[in-house]
Every structure is written in structure tokens, then in C-alpha cells.
Design an enzyme around this catalytic site. Structure first.
Site, PDB file in Angstrom:
ATOM      1  N   LYS A  35       0.833  -1.211   0.000  1.00 33.23           N
ATOM      2  CA  LYS A  35       0.000   0.000   0.000  1.00 33.23           C
ATOM      3  C   LYS A  35       0.869   1.264   0.000  1.00 33.23           C
ATOM      4  O   LYS A  35       0.550   2.246  -0.668  1.00 33.23           O
ATOM      5  CB  LYS A  35      -0.935  -0.003   1.219  1.00 33.23           C
ATOM      6  CG  LYS A  35      -2.085  -0.987   1.062  1.00 33.23           C
ATOM      7  CD  LYS A  35      -3.077  -0.853   2.194  1.00 33.23           C
ATOM      8  CE  LYS A  35      -4.160  -1.916   2.062  1.00 33.23           C
ATOM      9  NZ  LYS A  35      -4.972  -2.029   3.270  1.00 33.23           N
ATOM     10  N   THR A 121     -11.911   7.900  16.072  1.00 34.88           N
ATOM     11  CA  THR A 121     -13.056   8.069  16.982  1.00 34.88           C
ATOM     12  C   THR A 121     -12.864   7.152  18.184  1.00 34.88           C
ATOM     13  O   THR A 121     -12.847   5.929  18.042  1.00 34.88           O
ATOM     14  CB  THR A 121     -14.358   7.722  16.233  1.00 34.88           C
ATOM     15  OG1 THR A 121     -14.443   8.584  15.103  1.00 34.88           O
ATOM     16  CG2 THR A 121     -15.575   7.902  17.122  1.00 34.88           C
ATOM     17  N   GLU A 151     -12.692  14.116  13.660  1.00 30.09           N
ATOM     18  CA  GLU A 151     -12.882  14.370  12.237  1.00 30.09           C
ATOM     19  C   GLU A 151     -14.353  14.290  11.882  1.00 30.09           C
ATOM     20  O   GLU A 151     -15.069  13.439  12.389  1.00 30.09           O
ATOM     21  CB  GLU A 151     -12.088  13.292  11.483  1.00 30.09           C
ATOM     22  CG  GLU A 151     -12.051  13.473  10.009  1.00 30.09           C
ATOM     23  CD  GLU A 151     -11.635  14.871   9.629  1.00 30.09           C
ATOM     24  OE1 GLU A 151     -10.527  15.298  10.020  1.00 30.09           O
ATOM     25  OE2 GLU A 151     -12.423  15.559   8.952  1.00 30.09           O
ATOM     26  N   ARG A 154     -17.145  13.387   5.426  1.00 27.31           N
ATOM     27  CA  ARG A 154     -17.991  12.309   4.902  1.00 27.31           C
ATOM     28  C   ARG A 154     -17.317  11.679   3.710  1.00 27.31           C
ATOM     29  O   ARG A 154     -16.656  12.375   2.917  1.00 27.31           O
ATOM     30  CB  ARG A 154     -19.337  12.876   4.404  1.00 27.31           C
ATOM     31  CG  ARG A 154     -20.281  13.305   5.473  1.00 27.31           C
ATOM     32  CD  ARG A 154     -21.351  14.233   4.890  1.00 27.31           C
ATOM     33  NE  ARG A 154     -20.719  15.404   4.268  1.00 27.31           N
ATOM     34  CZ  ARG A 154     -21.365  16.290   3.523  1.00 27.31           C
ATOM     35  NH1 ARG A 154     -22.632  16.140   3.264  1.00 27.31           N
ATOM     36  NH2 ARG A 154     -20.729  17.338   3.015  1.00 27.31           N
ATOM     37  N   LYS A 204     -17.579  14.129  19.110  1.00 23.00           N
ATOM     38  CA  LYS A 204     -17.583  13.258  17.920  1.00 23.00           C
ATOM     39  C   LYS A 204     -18.716  12.228  17.979  1.00 23.00           C
ATOM     40  O   LYS A 204     -19.492  12.071  17.034  1.00 23.00           O
ATOM     41  CB  LYS A 204     -16.224  12.556  17.806  1.00 23.00           C
ATOM     42  CG  LYS A 204     -16.158  11.481  16.755  1.00 23.00           C
ATOM     43  CD  LYS A 204     -16.271  12.052  15.348  1.00 23.00           C
ATOM     44  CE  LYS A 204     -16.466  10.943  14.337  1.00 23.00           C
ATOM     45  NZ  LYS A 204     -16.425  11.409  12.981  1.00 23.00           N
ATOM     46  N   GLY A 253     -35.145   5.947   3.904  1.00 23.09           N
ATOM     47  CA  GLY A 253     -34.650   5.021   2.885  1.00 23.09           C
ATOM     48  C   GLY A 253     -34.375   3.662   3.475  1.00 23.09           C
ATOM     49  O   GLY A 253     -35.167   3.148   4.271  1.00 23.09           O
ATOM     50  N   GLY A 257     -25.790   3.216   6.834  1.00 21.03           N
ATOM     51  CA  GLY A 257     -24.759   2.172   6.873  1.00 21.03           C
ATOM     52  C   GLY A 257     -23.408   2.856   6.963  1.00 21.03           C
ATOM     53  O   GLY A 257     -23.310   3.990   7.434  1.00 21.03           O
ATOM     54  N   CYS A 260     -19.156   4.354  10.017  1.00 24.33           N
ATOM     55  CA  CYS A 260     -19.192   5.292  11.153  1.00 24.33           C
ATOM     56  C   CYS A 260     -20.466   5.211  11.987  1.00 24.33           C
ATOM     57  O   CYS A 260     -20.400   4.887  13.175  1.00 24.33           O
ATOM     58  CB  CYS A 260     -18.988   6.709  10.644  1.00 24.33           C
ATOM     59  SG  CYS A 260     -17.491   6.861   9.672  1.00 24.33           S
ATOM     60  N   LYS A 263     -21.230   1.839  13.875  1.00 21.45           N
ATOM     61  CA  LYS A 263     -20.198   1.587  14.892  1.00 21.45           C
ATOM     62  C   LYS A 263     -20.284   2.610  16.030  1.00 21.45           C
ATOM     63  O   LYS A 263     -20.200   2.243  17.207  1.00 21.45           O
ATOM     64  CB  LYS A 263     -18.835   1.662  14.184  1.00 21.45           C
ATOM     65  CG  LYS A 263     -17.647   2.033  15.024  1.00 21.45           C
ATOM     66  CD  LYS A 263     -16.382   2.061  14.191  1.00 21.45           C
ATOM     67  CE  LYS A 263     -16.027   3.401  13.595  1.00 21.45           C
ATOM     68  NZ  LYS A 263     -15.520   4.424  14.473  1.00 21.45           N
TER      69      LYS A 263
HETATM   70  C1  UGA Z   1     -20.509  10.184   8.649  1.00 26.62           C
HETATM   71  C2  UGA Z   1     -20.726  11.646   9.092  1.00 26.62           C
HETATM   72  O1  UGA Z   1     -21.680  12.277   8.239  1.00 26.62           O
HETATM   73  C3  UGA Z   1     -19.410  12.433   9.065  1.00 26.62           C
HETATM   74  O2  UGA Z   1     -19.611  13.750   9.564  1.00 26.62           O
HETATM   75  C4  UGA Z   1     -18.383  11.701   9.941  1.00 26.62           C
HETATM   76  O3  UGA Z   1     -17.118  12.346   9.900  1.00 26.62           O
HETATM   77  C5  UGA Z   1     -18.228  10.277   9.441  1.00 26.62           C
HETATM   78  O4  UGA Z   1     -19.501   9.598   9.479  1.00 26.62           O
HETATM   79  C6  UGA Z   1     -17.228   9.576  10.350  1.00 26.62           C
HETATM   80  O5  UGA Z   1     -17.523   9.433  11.545  1.00 26.62           O
HETATM   81  O6  UGA Z   1     -16.110   9.292   9.907  1.00 26.62           O
HETATM   82  P1  UGA Z   1     -20.265   8.938   6.278  1.00 26.62           P
HETATM   83  O7  UGA Z   1     -20.393   7.670   7.054  1.00 26.62           O
HETATM   84  O8  UGA Z   1     -19.180   9.072   5.277  1.00 26.62           O
HETATM   85  O9  UGA Z   1     -20.093  10.200   7.287  1.00 26.62           O
HETATM   86  O10 UGA Z   1     -21.623   9.143   5.473  1.00 26.62           O
HETATM   87  P2  UGA Z   1     -22.974   9.985   5.604  1.00 26.62           P
HETATM   88  O11 UGA Z   1     -23.093  10.873   4.434  1.00 26.62           O
HETATM   89  O12 UGA Z   1     -23.105  10.601   6.918  1.00 26.62           O
HETATM   90  O13 UGA Z   1     -24.071   8.816   5.449  1.00 26.62           O
HETATM   91  C7  UGA Z   1     -24.163   7.758   6.381  1.00 26.62           C
HETATM   92  C8  UGA Z   1     -25.331   6.874   6.054  1.00 26.62           C
HETATM   93  O14 UGA Z   1     -26.569   7.532   6.314  1.00 26.62           O
HETATM   94  C9  UGA Z   1     -25.424   6.422   4.601  1.00 26.62           C
HETATM   95  O15 UGA Z   1     -25.753   5.053   4.552  1.00 26.62           O
HETATM   96  C10 UGA Z   1     -26.528   7.258   4.015  1.00 26.62           C
HETATM   97  O16 UGA Z   1     -27.186   6.628   2.931  1.00 26.62           O
HETATM   98  C11 UGA Z   1     -27.447   7.390   5.209  1.00 26.62           C
HETATM   99  N1  UGA Z   1     -28.324   8.575   5.149  1.00 26.62           N
HETATM  100  C12 UGA Z   1     -27.808   9.826   5.168  1.00 26.62           C
HETATM  101  C13 UGA Z   1     -29.712   8.385   5.090  1.00 26.62           C
HETATM  102  O17 UGA Z   1     -30.210   7.248   5.071  1.00 26.62           O
HETATM  103  N2  UGA Z   1     -30.509   9.497   5.066  1.00 26.62           N
HETATM  104  C14 UGA Z   1     -30.021  10.754   5.079  1.00 26.62           C
HETATM  105  O18 UGA Z   1     -30.824  11.724   5.059  1.00 26.62           O
HETATM  106  C15 UGA Z   1     -28.639  10.925   5.131  1.00 26.62           C
END
Ligand code: UGA
Length: 430
Positions: A35, A121, A151, A154, A204, A253, A257, A260, A263
Site C-alpha cells: 500500500k 473516533t 474528524e 464524509r 464526535k 430510505g 450504513g 461510522c 459503529k
Molecule cells: C458520517 C458523518 O456524516 C461524518 O460527519 C463523519 O465524519 C463520518 O460519518 C465519520 O464518523 O467518519 P459517512 O459515514 O461518510 O459520514 O456518510 P454519511 O453521508 O453521513 O451517510 C451515512 C449513512 O446515512 C449512509 O448510509 C446514508 O445513505 C445514510 N443517510 C444519510 C440516510 O439514510 N438518510 C439521510 O438523510 C442521510
């Protein structure tokens, strides 16, 4: 400044690349030779829009330095970030073994004054443990202080989120450490929250748990709307227009998943339990999230008149959300498994996550594109809202399918239009 990131997952690599792009010298320490060699060539282990370009540019410029060695990276650095994974243990608690291991390893190489910053985290109190570990192993003349800098990026929009964060949180008991971190983050021009270690750690978890709660609330309203004949999308949109609530993260929806929310919600329940608090609200958030996944499979089963055995089901989208190849805790896995248990034959397609999906589901036929996926299908399920699915030629889709039936777990289509096109259609909450 010279800084080091230990770990090159989403958080480590993206943040390292952004700080390098801002002109710092940034070491990235990994532990897999292949990597690290790939990173030196600008080949990255994950799909993230724009990341290859920014990594390559900064590696070529000599500002981003991938390495397997802690020396001289740690010695030369003013700030060392720990950005390794904290995956869930079977109990739901975060596994901190890698955080502690790399802290010990890095601690031995410290020289002069260094701020040790944990970006992973971690449960409340972990940074204090890290401090103890580092203090124990560091050379006598080295001075070290600890900070928690959580952090909030997303996946899919990681670079923009890092460059333009809503806030930067810096938790430390030392003003000198805070000042150094303020200096590093200055070009981001973000609102900065200064606090102590434990509060930063809590911020966080509380942020992710709140967003997950918002999503589960939306899914609960969607469930109720389906029972009562109301339109949850309209309702939630109107609810979100109240500035105190806001419309983001209110899309119902297939549930949340990714690496983040699932967990971190379960870790916060665990942290609460350890502190004699039964966080029932979050337990219900988890239960609603599971129900949201189950209900997608159930909609497909109902649409097929409970006769799923031998039916061909097409699944478009596998990643836990668009613009990523990440399959961790993706709702698609549960939905596919549930339908396979009933005897369905699954054909699936995802623009980026297919290789990762192959390791997590079996007996799935993978197609080359969306149209091939739906060929001869008795039903189509939209699992991830990739743009290319929103723009599909639905006439062609219908002509390829055996039965024109769609379960749209991300509400990417309009129910009325689908009806006009001659599809049997089920979204979520409408
Ligand atoms: C999430 C947080 O949004 C970030 O701020 C954080 O830094 C990150 O976790 C982390 O702890 O590292 P992420 O997991 O990349 O980010 O994705 P999100 O955009 O938050 O979506 C998470 C899940 O929620 C997805 O499965 C998405 O489809 C779902 N979701 C999101 C919904 O079902 N409805 C919504 O309105 C928004």
C-alpha cells in the site's frame, strides 16, 4: 509545519493530503509495504472523488511522504496524528488495540516538543490513556502533550469537507498544544471549538449519534406515512424548513450504513452502559434502522406476492451510499441475504463497489452495467442513489425486464411518473 499521520484510511489519507496541499510537509505512516509503495506512485486504496489527484500532486511535490518507518517522521514532526481504525468489537465497544499500539511505537521516536493528536473516533478517556502510554516510552528529553481533534468528513465529499469544515474541534488540557493546532488549521478559516480532551471525544460521538437519530426519525415517520396514506417526503421537507430542525439527514430510505454511524451509535450505547446510563433512545435508533433495511426486502417480497423462490431480482447500487466503494455495513448486504434466503436469484451492479461487494455476498451475479442487470428481472431494487441510475432510460429498463416492478429504497424516482411509465412502484414513505 512538519506533521505525521499514522494510518491512511479515509480520515488519515484525506486529511494528510489536504494539509500537504496547504504547504505542510506531511508523513503518512502505514504498515503494509504494497500500500505504501502504491501511495508513492499516487495509487490509492479507496475510491474517493478527487483524492488520487491531490495525493499524486503532493507526493510528486515531495510534501506528502508515504512511509513504513516511524523514523525520521516522528522525530521531525511538530504534530503526530493517530488516524487508525477503531472497529467495533462483538460487544459494540470500540477496539482500541491499534490506537494504543501505534501510540507506543511512535512514542519511542519522539524528539523535542510534540503534540500527539488522536483523530480516530475513541471513547471518552482514551486520550488520557494515550498520554500515559506515550509518557512511559518516550525518550527522557522529549516533551509530549495530547490533543483530541475529531474528524467530521464524509466519504464521497471528503476533500471538500476537510477544506471547508463546519467546525474544527480541538480538545486539550494544554494551551501550547491548542495554539499549535490552531496554527495548523488556520488556513481552513473554520469556526474553532476549544475544549478539554473528554469533551472533544464526546462531541464526535454525539454528532454521529444525532445524525443517525435524525435518519431513524425520518424512517419512523416514513413508516407511519405508509400506514396512514400521508407523504413522508413532503412532510419531512416541510418539517426541515423549520430552521431549528433543518432538512439535511432527514431522507428516509434503507437506513444508515457505512463505517461510522453503525459503529459509533453502538459504541456510545456501550460507553453509556459503562457509566450506568441506559441510552434507550439510541437503542431504538438502531432498532428503527434495522427495520428500515428489513422493510426494503419485505416490500420486494410483497410485490412478488410472497412467491420469491426462483425469481430474478436485479439490485442497482451496493455501496452504503453513492460516490464511494465502501461496503461496510451497507444495507444492500442484508437485503440481498434476506431475499436469497427466500430463494431469489440476484443480479447486481455498482459503479465502484463491486469488488468489495464480492467479498461480502455470495451467489450473486455481477453485471457490467445497469441495463444488463435488469435483463429478464422480475423486480428491480434501487439500493444506492448513484447519479447514473437517476438518469436511466426507463423505457429501455422496462423493455429488458420480465416484470416492470421497482422497489426504490432511496426515492430517486417520482411515483406518479413511474405509474405513467407502467411500472409497479414502491418508494419509502410515499
Ligand atoms: C458520517 C458523518 O456524516 C461524518 O460527519 C463523519 O465524519 C463520518 O460519518 C465519520 O464518523 O467518519 P459517512 O459515514 O461518510 O459520514 O456518510 P454519511 O453521508 O453521513 O451517510 C451515512 C449513512 O446515512 C449512509 O448510509 C446514508 O445513505 C445514510 N443517510 C444519510 C440516510 O439514510 N438518510 C439521510 O438523510 C442521510
Amino acid at each position: 509545519m512538519t506533521i505525521t499521520f499514522i494510518g491512511h484510511g479515509y480520515v488519515g489519507l484525506v486529511t494528510a493530503a489536504v494539509f500537504a496541499d496547504l504547504g505542510n510537509t506531511v508523513y503518512v505512516i502505514g504498515h503494509t509495504k504494497e500500500k505504501i509503495e502504491n501511495l508513492k506512485k499516487g495509487i490509492i486504496p479507496i475510491y474517493e472523488p478527487g483524492l488520487t489527484e491531490i495525493v499524486k500532486k503532493n507526493v510528486d511535490a515531495g510534501r506528502l511522504i508515504p512511509t513504513l518507518d516511524y523514523d525520521p517522521a516522528i522525530k521531525e514532526s511538530n504534530i503526530v496524528f493517530i488516524a487508525v481504525g477503531t472497529p467495533p468489537l462483538p460487544s459494540g465497544e470500540a477496539d482500541l488495540s491499534v490506537v494504543y499500539k501505534v501510540a507506543e511505537k511512535a512514542g519511542e521516536h519522539l524528539s523535542g516538543y510534540t503534540v500527539f493528536s488522536v483523530k480516530s473516533t475513541v471513547p471518552i478517556g482514551t486520550n488520557e490513556e494515550v498520554k500515559k502510554i506515550v509518557e512511559k516510552v518516550k525518550p527522557q528529553d522529549a516533551e509530549v502533550e495530547v490533543a483530541s481533534v475529531p474528524e467530521f468528513l464524509r466519504e464521497g465529499t471528503a476533500i471538500a469537507d476537510t477544506l471547508h469544515p463546519d467546525r474544527v474541534v480541538i480538545g486539550s488540557d494544554s494551551q501550547k498544544a491548542k495554539d499549535l493546532l490552531i496554527e495548523l488549521h488556520k488556513p481552513l478559516e473554520a469556526e474553532t471549538v476549544l475544549t478539554n480532551l473528554r469533551t472533544a471525544e464526546l462531541i464526535k460521538y454525539a454528532s454521529n449519534a444525532f445524525l443517525a437519530t435524525k435518519i431513524s426519525f425520518a424512517n419512523a415517520i416514513a413508516h407511519l406515512a405508509e400506514k396512514t396514506g400521508a407523504d413522508a417526503i413532503k412532510a419531512l421537507n416541510a418539517v426541515g424548513l423549520d430552521k431549528r430542525i433543518g432538512h439535511r439527514f432527514l431522507a428516509p430510505g434503507a437506513g444508515y450504513g457505512g463505517s461510522c454511524f453503525p459503529k459509533d451509535v453502538s459504541a456510545l450505547i456501550s460507553i453509556a452502559k459503562d457509566n450506568d446510563y441506559d441510552f434507550k433512545l439510541l437503542k431504538e435508533v438502531e432498532a428503527i434502522n434495522k427495520q428500515a433495511r428489513d422493510s426494503i426486502a419485505q416490500k420486494a417480497i410483497t410485490m412478488l406476492d410472497n412467491d420469491v423462490n426462483g425469481k430474478k431480482i436485479a439490485v442497482l447500487g451496493l455501496a452504503f451510499k453513492p460516490d464511494t466503494d465502501d461496503m461496510r455495513f451497507a444495507p444492500s448486504i442484508d437485503v440481498i441475504k434476506k431475499l436469497q434466503e427466500k430463494g431469489a436469484k440476484i443480479t447486481a451492479y455498482d459503479p465502484e463497489a463491486q469488488n468489495n461487494a464480492k467479498k461480502l455476498v455470495s451467489n450473486v451475479e455481477f453485471a457490467e452495467n445497469a441495463l444488463d442487470t435488469v435483463k429478464g428481472a422480475d423486480l428491480l431494487i434501487i439500493m444506492t442513489e448513484w447519479n447514473e441510475f437517476k438518469e436511466m432510460d426507463l423505457e429501455k429498463v422496462k423493455s429488458q425486464m420480465n416484470e416492470a416492478q421497482i422497489v426504490d429504497s432511496r426515492n430517486i424516482f417520482d411515483p406518479q411518473e413511474m405509474k405513467q411509465q407502467g411500472f409497479s412502484y414502491q418508494g419509502v414513505g410515499r
